[in-house]
Design a protein around this motif. Structure first.
Motif, PDB file in Angstrom:
ATOM      1  N   PHE A 273       0.830  -1.201   0.000  1.00 18.70           N
ATOM      2  CA  PHE A 273       0.000   0.000   0.000  1.00 18.70           C
ATOM      3  C   PHE A 273       0.867   1.254   0.000  1.00 18.70           C
ATOM      4  O   PHE A 273       0.535   2.249  -0.649  1.00 18.70           O
ATOM      5  CB  PHE A 273      -0.919   0.030   1.214  1.00 18.70           C
ATOM      6  CG  PHE A 273      -1.964  -1.061   1.220  1.00 18.70           C
ATOM      7  CD1 PHE A 273      -2.478  -1.577   0.052  1.00 18.70           C
ATOM      8  CD2 PHE A 273      -2.436  -1.561   2.417  1.00 18.70           C
ATOM      9  CE1 PHE A 273      -3.435  -2.575   0.060  1.00 18.70           C
ATOM     10  CE2 PHE A 273      -3.400  -2.553   2.451  1.00 18.70           C
ATOM     11  CZ  PHE A 273      -3.897  -3.067   1.262  1.00 18.70           C
ATOM     12  N   THR A 274       1.967   1.228   0.726  1.00 17.14           N
ATOM     13  CA  THR A 274       2.869   2.374   0.797  1.00 17.14           C
ATOM     14  C   THR A 274       3.472   2.675  -0.570  1.00 17.14           C
ATOM     15  O   THR A 274       3.610   3.831  -0.953  1.00 17.14           O
ATOM     16  CB  THR A 274       3.980   2.121   1.831  1.00 17.14           C
ATOM     17  OG1 THR A 274       3.374   1.854   3.098  1.00 17.14           O
ATOM     18  CG2 THR A 274       4.902   3.312   1.959  1.00 17.14           C
ATOM     19  N   ILE A 275       3.788   1.636  -1.310  1.00 14.60           N
ATOM     20  CA  ILE A 275       4.352   1.825  -2.653  1.00 14.60           C
ATOM     21  C   ILE A 275       3.277   2.318  -3.611  1.00 14.60           C
ATOM     22  O   ILE A 275       3.473   3.278  -4.352  1.00 14.60           O
ATOM     23  CB  ILE A 275       4.967   0.507  -3.176  1.00 14.60           C
ATOM     24  CG1 ILE A 275       6.201   0.151  -2.343  1.00 14.60           C
ATOM     25  CG2 ILE A 275       5.312   0.610  -4.655  1.00 14.60           C
ATOM     26  CD1 ILE A 275       6.715  -1.254  -2.572  1.00 14.60           C
ATOM     27  N   GLN A 276       2.118   1.669  -3.596  1.00 12.21           N
ATOM     28  CA  GLN A 276       1.076   1.976  -4.567  1.00 12.21           C
ATOM     29  C   GLN A 276       0.355   3.292  -4.262  1.00 12.21           C
ATOM     30  O   GLN A 276       0.000   4.035  -5.169  1.00 12.21           O
ATOM     31  CB  GLN A 276       0.055   0.841  -4.617  1.00 12.21           C
ATOM     32  CG  GLN A 276      -0.920   0.970  -5.761  1.00 12.21           C
ATOM     33  CD  GLN A 276      -1.693  -0.307  -5.992  1.00 12.21           C
ATOM     34  OE1 GLN A 276      -1.418  -1.330  -5.384  1.00 12.21           O
ATOM     35  NE2 GLN A 276      -2.656  -0.237  -6.879  1.00 12.21           N
ATOM     36  N   PHE A 277       0.138   3.590  -2.991  1.00  8.25           N
ATOM     37  CA  PHE A 277      -0.608   4.781  -2.595  1.00  8.25           C
ATOM     38  C   PHE A 277       0.266   5.698  -1.742  1.00  8.25           C
ATOM     39  O   PHE A 277      -0.131   6.134  -0.664  1.00  8.25           O
ATOM     40  CB  PHE A 277      -1.860   4.366  -1.810  1.00  8.25           C
ATOM     41  CG  PHE A 277      -2.766   3.434  -2.547  1.00  8.25           C
ATOM     42  CD1 PHE A 277      -3.511   3.882  -3.630  1.00  8.25           C
ATOM     43  CD2 PHE A 277      -2.861   2.112  -2.169  1.00  8.25           C
ATOM     44  CE1 PHE A 277      -4.338   3.015  -4.314  1.00  8.25           C
ATOM     45  CE2 PHE A 277      -3.695   1.244  -2.844  1.00  8.25           C
ATOM     46  CZ  PHE A 277      -4.432   1.700  -3.926  1.00  8.25           C
ATOM     47  N   GLU A 278       1.421   6.019  -2.262  1.00  7.92           N
ATOM     48  CA  GLU A 278       2.407   6.800  -1.514  1.00  7.92           C
ATOM     49  C   GLU A 278       1.842   8.132  -1.017  1.00  7.92           C
ATOM     50  O   GLU A 278       2.094   8.537   0.108  1.00  7.92           O
ATOM     51  CB  GLU A 278       3.626   7.061  -2.409  1.00  7.92           C
ATOM     52  CG  GLU A 278       4.725   7.807  -1.738  1.00  7.92           C
ATOM     53  CD  GLU A 278       5.912   7.989  -2.681  1.00  7.92           C
ATOM     54  OE1 GLU A 278       6.836   8.698  -2.272  1.00  7.92           O
ATOM     55  OE2 GLU A 278       5.917   7.424  -3.777  1.00  7.92           O
ATOM     56  N   ASP A 279       1.030   8.789  -1.845  1.00  6.28           N
ATOM     57  CA  ASP A 279       0.486  10.093  -1.466  1.00  6.28           C
ATOM     58  C   ASP A 279      -0.614  10.017  -0.407  1.00  6.28           C
ATOM     59  O   ASP A 279      -0.927  10.989   0.246  1.00  6.28           O
ATOM     60  CB  ASP A 279      -0.041  10.817  -2.696  1.00  6.28           C
ATOM     61  CG  ASP A 279      -1.098  10.016  -3.447  1.00  6.28           C
ATOM     62  OD1 ASP A 279      -1.031   8.762  -3.390  1.00  6.28           O
ATOM     63  OD2 ASP A 279      -1.970  10.620  -4.089  1.00  6.28           O
ATOM     64  N   ARG A 280      -1.199   8.838  -0.192  1.00  6.15           N
ATOM     65  CA  ARG A 280      -2.291   8.687   0.768  1.00  6.15           C
ATOM     66  C   ARG A 280      -1.861   8.106   2.117  1.00  6.15           C
ATOM     67  O   ARG A 280      -2.595   8.191   3.093  1.00  6.15           O
ATOM     68  CB  ARG A 280      -3.367   7.754   0.208  1.00  6.15           C
ATOM     69  CG  ARG A 280      -4.002   8.259  -1.043  1.00  6.15           C
ATOM     70  CD  ARG A 280      -5.121   7.348  -1.419  1.00  6.15           C
ATOM     71  NE  ARG A 280      -5.476   7.483  -2.803  1.00  6.15           N
ATOM     72  CZ  ARG A 280      -6.412   6.770  -3.394  1.00  6.15           C
ATOM     73  NH1 ARG A 280      -7.059   5.857  -2.711  1.00  6.15           N
ATOM     74  NH2 ARG A 280      -6.689   6.949  -4.650  1.00  6.15           N
ATOM     75  N   MET A 281      -0.694   7.505   2.168  1.00  3.26           N
ATOM     76  CA  MET A 281      -0.262   6.819   3.387  1.00  3.26           C
ATOM     77  C   MET A 281       0.379   7.811   4.354  1.00  3.26           C
ATOM     78  O   MET A 281       1.176   8.666   3.947  1.00  3.26           O
ATOM     79  CB  MET A 281       0.747   5.715   3.057  1.00  3.26           C
ATOM     80  CG  MET A 281       0.175   4.595   2.212  1.00  3.26           C
ATOM     81  SD  MET A 281      -1.176   3.721   2.986  1.00  3.26           S
ATOM     82  CE  MET A 281      -0.334   2.873   4.279  1.00  3.26           C
ATOM     83  N   PRO A 282       0.040   7.705   5.642  1.00  3.63           N
ATOM     84  CA  PRO A 282       0.671   8.594   6.628  1.00  3.63           C
ATOM     85  C   PRO A 282       2.158   8.256   6.776  1.00  3.63           C
ATOM     86  O   PRO A 282       2.546   7.103   6.690  1.00  3.63           O
ATOM     87  CB  PRO A 282      -0.083   8.299   7.922  1.00  3.63           C
ATOM     88  CG  PRO A 282      -0.689   6.955   7.727  1.00  3.63           C
ATOM     89  CD  PRO A 282      -0.903   6.788   6.248  1.00  3.63           C
ATOM     90  N   GLN A 283       2.937   9.279   6.991  1.00  2.00           N
ATOM     91  CA  GLN A 283       4.375   9.077   7.162  1.00  2.00           C
ATOM     92  C   GLN A 283       4.672   8.858   8.642  1.00  2.00           C
ATOM     93  O   GLN A 283       4.167   9.566   9.493  1.00  2.00           O
ATOM     94  CB  GLN A 283       5.141  10.296   6.654  1.00  2.00           C
ATOM     95  CG  GLN A 283       4.918  10.572   5.188  1.00  2.00           C
ATOM     96  CD  GLN A 283       5.370   9.436   4.301  1.00  2.00           C
ATOM     97  OE1 GLN A 283       6.411   8.831   4.549  1.00  2.00           O
ATOM     98  NE2 GLN A 283       4.600   9.124   3.275  1.00  2.00           N
ATOM     99  N   HIS A 284       5.528   7.890   8.950  1.00  2.00           N
ATOM    100  CA  HIS A 284       5.859   7.584  10.344  1.00  2.00           C
ATOM    101  C   HIS A 284       7.112   8.291  10.741  1.00  2.00           C
ATOM    102  O   HIS A 284       8.032   8.473  10.159  1.00  2.00           O
ATOM    103  CB  HIS A 284       6.027   6.081  10.563  1.00  2.00           C
ATOM    104  CG  HIS A 284       4.760   5.324  10.303  1.00  2.00           C
ATOM    105  ND1 HIS A 284       3.620   5.533  11.015  1.00  2.00           N
ATOM    106  CD2 HIS A 284       4.455   4.383   9.407  1.00  2.00           C
ATOM    107  CE1 HIS A 284       2.672   4.728  10.568  1.00  2.00           C
ATOM    108  NE2 HIS A 284       3.168   4.029   9.591  1.00  2.00           N
TER     109      HIS A 284
END
Length: 59
Positions: A48-59
């Motif tokens: 999901f982080t790769i595919q939806f990079e702009d939507r995933m929260p950054q840790h």
């Protein structure tokens, strides 16, 4: 099964967005009852982080 239970009594939906909102809220309520950890969640989260990079929260 939980999503089917929610949608079977409704004949139709005004739009696809209305159905997605209903599913989102239903999954939020259903997931509160889950006791087992999600299998292979780390691999899914990486995907999901790769595919939806702009939507995933950054840790």
């Amino acid at each position: 099964m939980g999503l089917r239970k929610i949608t079977k009594n409704r004949g139709s939906f005004q739009s696809d967005e209305a159905l997605l909102k209903l599913f989102y809220l239903a999954l939020k309520n259903i997931s509160a009852k889950w006791t087992m950890p999600i299998r292979d969640w780390k691999a899914a989260l990486n995907r999901f982080t790769i595919q939806f990079e702009d939507r995933m929260p950054q840790h």
